[in-house]
Scaffold this motif. Structure first.
Motif, PDB file in Angstrom:
ATOM      1  N   LEU A  39     -10.198  12.433  12.265  1.00 19.88           N
ATOM      2  CA  LEU A  39      -8.809  12.130  12.616  1.00 19.88           C
ATOM      3  C   LEU A  39      -8.022  11.580  11.437  1.00 19.88           C
ATOM      4  O   LEU A  39      -6.786  11.629  11.438  1.00 19.88           O
ATOM      5  N   GLU A  40      -8.725  11.055  10.440  1.00 18.08           N
ATOM      6  CA  GLU A  40      -8.050  10.523   9.259  1.00 18.08           C
ATOM      7  C   GLU A  40      -7.536  11.629   8.345  1.00 18.08           C
ATOM      8  O   GLU A  40      -6.812  11.348   7.392  1.00 18.08           O
ATOM      9  N   HIS A  41      -7.906  12.863   8.615  1.00 19.28           N
ATOM     10  CA  HIS A  41      -7.609  13.938   7.669  1.00 19.28           C
ATOM     11  C   HIS A  41      -6.770  15.056   8.272  1.00 19.28           C
ATOM     12  O   HIS A  41      -6.685  16.139   7.688  1.00 19.28           O
ATOM     13  N   GLY A  42      -6.150  14.809   9.406  1.00 17.20           N
ATOM     14  CA  GLY A  42      -5.301  15.830   9.991  1.00 17.20           C
ATOM     15  C   GLY A  42      -4.801  15.409  11.357  1.00 17.20           C
ATOM     16  O   GLY A  42      -5.093  14.312  11.848  1.00 17.20           O
ATOM     17  N   HIS A  43      -4.043  16.286  11.972  1.00 17.20           N
ATOM     18  CA  HIS A  43      -3.492  15.999  13.293  1.00 17.20           C
ATOM     19  C   HIS A  43      -4.617  15.912  14.324  1.00 17.20           C
ATOM     20  O   HIS A  43      -5.587  16.676  14.263  1.00 17.20           O
ATOM     21  N   PRO A  44      -4.504  14.986  15.288  1.00 16.98           N
ATOM     22  CA  PRO A  44      -5.570  14.850  16.289  1.00 16.98           C
ATOM     23  C   PRO A  44      -5.884  16.138  17.043  1.00 16.98           C
ATOM     24  O   PRO A  44      -7.045  16.412  17.349  1.00 16.98           O
ATOM     25  N   THR A  45      -4.860  16.926  17.334  1.00 19.22           N
ATOM     26  CA  THR A  45      -5.116  18.179  18.049  1.00 19.22           C
ATOM     27  C   THR A  45      -5.980  19.118  17.224  1.00 19.22           C
ATOM     28  O   THR A  45      -6.867  19.798  17.753  1.00 19.22           O
ATOM     29  N   LEU A  46      -5.728  19.147  15.928  1.00 21.78           N
ATOM     30  CA  LEU A  46      -6.509  20.015  15.049  1.00 21.78           C
ATOM     31  C   LEU A  46      -7.915  19.478  14.845  1.00 21.78           C
ATOM     32  O   LEU A  46      -8.905  20.212  14.997  1.00 21.78           O
ATOM     33  N   MET A  47      -8.010  18.193  14.528  1.00 19.07           N
ATOM     34  CA  MET A  47      -9.291  17.625  14.125  1.00 19.07           C
ATOM     35  C   MET A  47     -10.188  17.233  15.296  1.00 19.07           C
ATOM     36  O   MET A  47     -11.414  17.245  15.163  1.00 19.07           O
ATOM     37  N   LEU A  69     -20.397   3.688   7.673  1.00 19.37           N
ATOM     38  CA  LEU A  69     -20.803   2.815   6.573  1.00 19.37           C
ATOM     39  C   LEU A  69     -19.669   2.453   5.621  1.00 19.37           C
ATOM     40  O   LEU A  69     -19.653   1.349   5.070  1.00 19.37           O
ATOM     41  N   PHE A  70     -18.732   3.367   5.408  1.00 16.33           N
ATOM     42  CA  PHE A  70     -17.778   3.187   4.317  1.00 16.33           C
ATOM     43  C   PHE A  70     -16.362   2.866   4.783  1.00 16.33           C
ATOM     44  O   PHE A  70     -15.471   2.719   3.947  1.00 16.33           O
ATOM     45  N   ARG A  71     -16.136   2.780   6.083  1.00 16.50           N
ATOM     46  CA  ARG A  71     -14.814   2.408   6.579  1.00 16.50           C
ATOM     47  C   ARG A  71     -14.828   0.941   6.981  1.00 16.50           C
ATOM     48  O   ARG A  71     -15.645   0.513   7.790  1.00 16.50           O
ATOM     49  N   GLY A  72     -13.903   0.186   6.384  1.00 15.43           N
ATOM     50  CA  GLY A  72     -13.820  -1.235   6.675  1.00 15.43           C
ATOM     51  C   GLY A  72     -12.501  -1.597   7.307  1.00 15.43           C
ATOM     52  O   GLY A  72     -11.872  -0.771   7.980  1.00 15.43           O
ATOM     53  N   PRO A  73     -12.043  -2.823   7.129  1.00 16.09           N
ATOM     54  CA  PRO A  73     -10.763  -3.261   7.696  1.00 16.09           C
ATOM     55  C   PRO A  73      -9.627  -2.322   7.312  1.00 16.09           C
ATOM     56  O   PRO A  73      -9.520  -1.876   6.170  1.00 16.09           O
ATOM     57  N   GLY A  74      -8.774  -2.053   8.297  1.00 15.83           N
ATOM     58  CA  GLY A  74      -7.707  -1.092   8.072  1.00 15.83           C
ATOM     59  C   GLY A  74      -8.199   0.333   8.022  1.00 15.83           C
ATOM     60  O   GLY A  74      -7.439   1.243   7.700  1.00 15.83           O
ATOM     61  N   PHE A  75      -9.470   0.524   8.315  1.00 18.52           N
ATOM     62  CA  PHE A  75     -10.134   1.829   8.232  1.00 18.52           C
ATOM     63  C   PHE A  75      -9.988   2.436   6.842  1.00 18.52           C
ATOM     64  O   PHE A  75      -9.869   3.644   6.665  1.00 18.52           O
ATOM     65  N   GLU A  76     -10.010   1.546   5.849  1.00 20.98           N
ATOM     66  CA  GLU A  76      -9.968   1.986   4.460  1.00 20.98           C
ATOM     67  C   GLU A  76     -11.393   2.172   3.948  1.00 20.98           C
ATOM     68  O   GLU A  76     -12.354   1.651   4.518  1.00 20.98           O
ATOM     69  N   LEU A  77     -11.503   2.894   2.843  1.00 21.59           N
ATOM     70  CA  LEU A  77     -12.816   3.154   2.252  1.00 21.59           C
ATOM     71  C   LEU A  77     -13.253   1.983   1.380  1.00 21.59           C
ATOM     72  O   LEU A  77     -12.501   1.519   0.515  1.00 21.59           O
ATOM     73  N   TYR A  78     -14.465   1.508   1.621  1.00 27.48           N
ATOM     74  CA  TYR A  78     -15.077   0.453   0.813  1.00 27.48           C
ATOM     75  C   TYR A  78     -16.562   0.778   0.669  1.00 27.48           C
ATOM     76  O   TYR A  78     -17.128   1.530   1.465  1.00 27.48           O
TER      77      TYR A  78
END
Length: 254
Positions: free
Chosen positions: A97-105, A230-239
């Motif tokens: 869902l982070e990489h496109g529209h919800p309907t598509l992804m 594993l790699f999504r943290g606060p704000g659903f950012e990559l860490y």
């Protein structure tokens, strides 16, 4: 004719039942496919399956004793958990869902994946190598190379799309349909199509094409799931998992 009849009197396996259905001119597709190349589903296969089921049950029971899973307090609609993550088995979809529209992804692409898995028996109905892992040595190489390719390209796509999202950079300059549907579909399609283009130069069989596509699907699902977990943290950012801000631990609610 007497000699032929005599050949049918020979019993290859005393515990199996044989019957003559018809006589056909050789060669046939059943050459070297006699019942002596088979095993009994019960008890041989059934016992193995039961033992595997028991082993999985014991492993789950042991994990339930080792890992605590307490109930938390009632959800507060005024406070949103950060990060708000789905259960691990839906984590791949949440990452998509982070990489496109919800309907598509979350609807269209998963539906295509399910349809592909359903269509596999119809896309590949060859009998040669049936029942063998990867069919042959070439199949093993194709699977290995495709897995390595996917393990490199998918994380790279996730990182680049998270750090430089064209949907946000070009917002207002192009229609939302192009940004939310066309671009993500093109990127994902290119990732899947590139190894197929390389493969077609070697005149692949239908099974080899299916092996490549299924490997991309399987490894890609693992990459998206592990990335979200594993790699999504606060704000659903990559860490990095060991460098999460605010003391967040991705394993704490496992």
């Amino acid at each position: 004719m007497a000699e032929k009849e005599k050949s049918f009197d020979k019993i290859e396996h005393p515990t199996k039942t044989y019957s003559l259905v018809e006589l056909v001119k050789a060669p046939t597709i059943m050459v070297d496919k006699g019942p002596e190349n088979t095993v009994f589903a019960f008890p041989l296969v059934a016992i193995v399956e039961i033992l595997l089921a028991l082993a999985v049950s014991v492993a789950l029971l042991t994990m339930s004793f080792a890992v605590n899973a307490p109930l938390e307090e009632l959800a507060n609609p005024n406070v949103t958990t950060d990060p708000a993550k789905a259960p691990w088995y839906f984590m791949g979809l949440q990452e998509m869902l982070e990489h496109g529209h919800p309907t598509l992804m979350a609807v269209m692409m998963p539906s295509l994946m399910v349809l592909f898995v359903i269509a596999i028996p119809y896309l590949d109905n060859a009998r040669e190598g049936a029942g063998k892992w990867f069919t042959n040595a070439r199949g093993k190489k194709l699977t290995l190379y495709t897995a390595i390719y996917t393990l490199v390209v998918m994380p790279l796509y996730i990182v680049l799309d998270s750090k430089f999202p064209l949907r946000e950079i070009l917002r207002g300059t192009l229609p939302d349909f192009v940004l939310q549907y066309v671009f993500p579909a093109l990127f994902m399609g290119a990732i899947v199509t590139l190894p197929l283009i390389v493969l077609f130069f070697s005149k692949p069989t239908a099974r080899e094409v299916v092996l490549v596509l299924f490997t991309i699907l399987f490894v890609g699902a693992v990459v998206f799931t592990l990335t979200g977990f594993l790699f999504r943290g606060p704000g659903f950012e990559l860490y990095w998992p060991w460098n999460m801000p605010g003391g967040y631990n991705p394993f704490q609610n496992l």
